[in-house]
Design a protein around this motif. Structure first.
Motif, PDB file in Angstrom:
ATOM      1  N   SER A  26      31.738  36.603  44.756  1.00 48.81           N
ATOM      2  CA  SER A  26      32.286  36.055  43.519  1.00 48.81           C
ATOM      3  C   SER A  26      33.731  35.718  43.800  1.00 48.81           C
ATOM      4  CB  SER A  26      32.189  37.081  42.377  1.00 48.81           C
ATOM      5  OG  SER A  26      30.839  37.329  42.048  1.00 48.81           O
ATOM      6  N   TYR A  27      34.226  34.665  43.163  1.00 46.24           N
ATOM      7  CA  TYR A  27      35.566  34.222  43.508  1.00 46.24           C
ATOM      8  C   TYR A  27      36.265  33.518  42.357  1.00 46.24           C
ATOM      9  CZ  TYR A  27      33.395  29.624  43.926  1.00 46.24           C
ATOM     10  OH  TYR A  27      32.718  28.465  43.657  1.00 46.24           O
ATOM     11  N   VAL A  28      37.575  33.511  42.451  1.00 42.06           N
ATOM     12  CA  VAL A  28      38.442  32.737  41.585  1.00 42.06           C
ATOM     13  C   VAL A  28      38.973  31.622  42.480  1.00 42.06           C
ATOM     14  CG1 VAL A  28      40.577  32.751  40.244  1.00 42.06           C
ATOM     15  CG2 VAL A  28      39.040  34.740  40.185  1.00 42.06           C
ATOM     16  N   PRO A  29      38.701  30.360  42.162  1.00 38.10           N
ATOM     17  CA  PRO A  29      39.149  29.269  43.037  1.00 38.10           C
ATOM     18  C   PRO A  29      40.646  29.385  43.358  1.00 38.10           C
ATOM     19  CG  PRO A  29      37.713  28.408  41.333  1.00 38.10           C
ATOM     20  CD  PRO A  29      37.987  29.851  40.985  1.00 38.10           C
ATOM     21  N   GLY A  30      40.942  29.342  44.665  1.00 36.26           N
ATOM     22  CA  GLY A  30      42.319  29.444  45.116  1.00 36.26           C
ATOM     23  C   GLY A  30      42.898  30.843  45.070  1.00 36.26           C
ATOM     24  N   GLY A  31      42.045  31.855  44.811  1.00 34.81           N
ATOM     25  CA  GLY A  31      42.551  33.223  44.698  1.00 34.81           C
ATOM     26  C   GLY A  31      41.567  34.245  45.208  1.00 34.81           C
ATOM     27  N   LEU A  32      41.305  35.228  44.406  1.00 27.86           N
ATOM     28  CA  LEU A  32      40.458  36.363  44.741  1.00 27.86           C
ATOM     29  C   LEU A  32      39.067  35.910  45.191  1.00 27.86           C
ATOM     30  CD1 LEU A  32      40.278  39.516  44.546  1.00 27.86           C
ATOM     31  CD2 LEU A  32      39.435  39.180  42.219  1.00 27.86           C
ATOM     32  N   ASP A  33      38.567  36.535  46.248  1.00 27.28           N
ATOM     33  CA  ASP A  33      37.220  36.277  46.740  1.00 27.28           C
ATOM     34  C   ASP A  33      36.631  37.622  47.147  1.00 27.28           C
ATOM     35  OD1 ASP A  33      34.873  35.510  48.180  1.00 27.28           O
ATOM     36  OD2 ASP A  33      35.806  33.588  48.679  1.00 27.28           O
ATOM     37  N   VAL A  34      35.563  38.046  46.463  1.00 23.00           N
ATOM     38  CA  VAL A  34      35.028  39.392  46.629  1.00 23.00           C
ATOM     39  C   VAL A  34      33.568  39.335  47.058  1.00 23.00           C
ATOM     40  CG1 VAL A  34      34.588  41.585  45.464  1.00 23.00           C
ATOM     41  CG2 VAL A  34      36.573  40.222  44.815  1.00 23.00           C
ATOM     42  N   LEU A  35      33.253  40.017  48.138  1.00 22.35           N
ATOM     43  CA  LEU A  35      31.881  40.180  48.585  1.00 22.35           C
ATOM     44  C   LEU A  35      31.126  40.971  47.515  1.00 22.35           C
ATOM     45  CD1 LEU A  35      29.938  39.809  51.029  1.00 22.35           C
ATOM     46  CD2 LEU A  35      30.688  42.074  51.781  1.00 22.35           C
ATOM     47  N   THR A  36      29.929  40.521  47.154  1.00 22.42           N
ATOM     48  CA  THR A  36      29.141  41.204  46.130  1.00 22.42           C
ATOM     49  C   THR A  36      27.802  41.657  46.687  1.00 22.42           C
ATOM     50  OG1 THR A  36      28.233  39.109  45.309  1.00 22.42           O
ATOM     51  CG2 THR A  36      30.206  39.953  44.207  1.00 22.42           C
ATOM     52  N   THR A  37      27.295  42.740  46.097  1.00 20.45           N
ATOM     53  CA  THR A  37      26.012  43.280  46.525  1.00 20.45           C
ATOM     54  C   THR A  37      25.386  44.068  45.385  1.00 20.45           C
ATOM     55  OG1 THR A  37      24.892  44.477  48.315  1.00 20.45           O
ATOM     56  CG2 THR A  37      26.911  45.449  47.467  1.00 20.45           C
ATOM     57  N   ASP A  38      24.148  44.359  45.522  1.00 18.13           N
ATOM     58  CA  ASP A  38      23.406  45.171  44.557  1.00 18.13           C
ATOM     59  C   ASP A  38      23.981  46.588  44.560  1.00 18.13           C
ATOM     60  OD1 ASP A  38      21.305  47.047  43.625  1.00 18.13           O
ATOM     61  OD2 ASP A  38      20.040  45.274  43.590  1.00 18.13           O
ATOM     62  N   PRO A  39      24.200  47.194  43.385  1.00 20.74           N
ATOM     63  CA  PRO A  39      24.761  48.547  43.361  1.00 20.74           C
ATOM     64  C   PRO A  39      23.844  49.596  43.992  1.00 20.74           C
ATOM     65  CG  PRO A  39      24.039  47.918  41.173  1.00 20.74           C
ATOM     66  CD  PRO A  39      23.927  46.694  42.039  1.00 20.74           C
ATOM     67  N   LEU A  40      22.566  49.300  44.095  1.00 25.92           N
ATOM     68  CA  LEU A  40      21.634  50.260  44.683  1.00 25.92           C
ATOM     69  C   LEU A  40      21.456  50.039  46.187  1.00 25.92           C
ATOM     70  CD1 LEU A  40      18.966  50.303  41.828  1.00 25.92           C
ATOM     71  CD2 LEU A  40      20.942  51.808  42.152  1.00 25.92           C
ATOM     72  N   SER A  41      22.202  49.097  46.725  1.00 27.54           N
ATOM     73  CA  SER A  41      22.140  48.795  48.155  1.00 27.54           C
ATOM     74  C   SER A  41      23.220  49.575  48.895  1.00 27.54           C
ATOM     75  CB  SER A  41      22.379  47.289  48.345  1.00 27.54           C
ATOM     76  OG  SER A  41      22.667  46.988  49.682  1.00 27.54           O
ATOM     77  N   ALA A  46      31.172  44.620  46.184  1.00 32.08           N
ATOM     78  CA  ALA A  46      31.350  45.065  44.802  1.00 32.08           C
ATOM     79  C   ALA A  46      30.159  44.600  43.969  1.00 32.08           C
ATOM     80  CB  ALA A  46      32.651  44.506  44.244  1.00 32.08           C
ATOM     81  N   ASN A  47      30.057  45.143  42.761  1.00 29.84           N
ATOM     82  CA  ASN A  47      28.942  44.785  41.895  1.00 29.84           C
ATOM     83  C   ASN A  47      29.424  44.624  40.451  1.00 29.84           C
ATOM     84  OD1 ASN A  47      28.771  47.498  40.596  1.00 29.84           O
ATOM     85  ND2 ASN A  47      28.204  48.131  42.658  1.00 29.84           N
ATOM     86  N   PRO A  48      28.592  44.059  39.578  1.00 31.26           N
ATOM     87  CA  PRO A  48      29.010  43.829  38.200  1.00 31.26           C
ATOM     88  C   PRO A  48      29.484  45.099  37.482  1.00 31.26           C
ATOM     89  CG  PRO A  48      27.011  42.608  38.657  1.00 31.26           C
ATOM     90  CD  PRO A  48      27.255  43.494  39.853  1.00 31.26           C
ATOM     91  N   GLU A  49      28.857  46.231  37.773  1.00 29.17           N
ATOM     92  CA  GLU A  49      29.268  47.480  37.136  1.00 29.17           C
ATOM     93  C   GLU A  49      30.726  47.791  37.465  1.00 29.17           C
ATOM     94  OE1 GLU A  49      24.897  47.363  37.555  1.00 29.17           O
ATOM     95  OE2 GLU A  49      26.533  46.926  38.918  1.00 29.17           O
TER      96      GLU A  49
END
Length: 149
Positions: A26-41, A46-49
């Motif tokens: 998930s990312y903010v264009p021109g800024g933050l970029d975060v690797l995302t994954t399932d919370p049970l993985s 990071a995850n939505p929770e």
């Protein structure tokens, strides 16, 4: 109740994007970029929770910081938000508990500060209609143990 956008125009705007689903980024264009994954993985990311918890903790504590400043007291407030995911009849849901500590402030003052912060913090206001969201004043934070499903 919707706000009047003409009377209260936006003061800030951002865009948060996720183009490829949970196992991506998930990312903010021109800024933050975060690797995302399932919370049970067990995969990194990071995850939505976590995003929900960070949003509420950060916004609520920033609001408390402004209240402390206005009262002329040192910034001591801390907010830890516990987000739990559970199944319900239609899929999944979150249980959200924000615990607030304000060391060095008497109970009555702390209670009034938390009440005011809940009414002023945009994220808390956004979540306020849910029976699954609670903000509580605590003397000490609760230990949080992992849930093993």
């Amino acid at each position: 109740m919707a706000i009047d956008r003409k009377k209260f125009p936006p003061r800030y705007r951002t865009v948060a994007n996720n183009d490829d689903g949970l196992e991506s980024h998930s990312y903010v264009p021109g800024g933050l970029d975060v690797l995302t994954t399932d919370p049970l993985s067990d995969q990194p990311g990071a995850n939505p929770e976590q995003f929900v918890g960070l949003a509420l903790s950060t916004c609520l504590n920033a609001t408390l910081e402004a209240i402390e400043k206005r009262k002329g007291i040192p910034h001591t407030s801390q907010v830890h938000t516990i987000v739990e995911m559970a199944r319900d009849k239609r899929g999944l849901q979150f249980y959200v508990t924000a615990q607030v500590r304000i060391p060095g402030v008497d109970q009555a003052t702390a209670e009034s500060m938390v009440d005011l912060a809940e009414r002023r913090c945009p994220v808390a206001k956004l979540m306020s209609g849910s029976d699954n969201v609670h903000v509580e004043l605590v003397k000490e934070f609760s230990p949080v143990e992992a849930v093993v499903d």
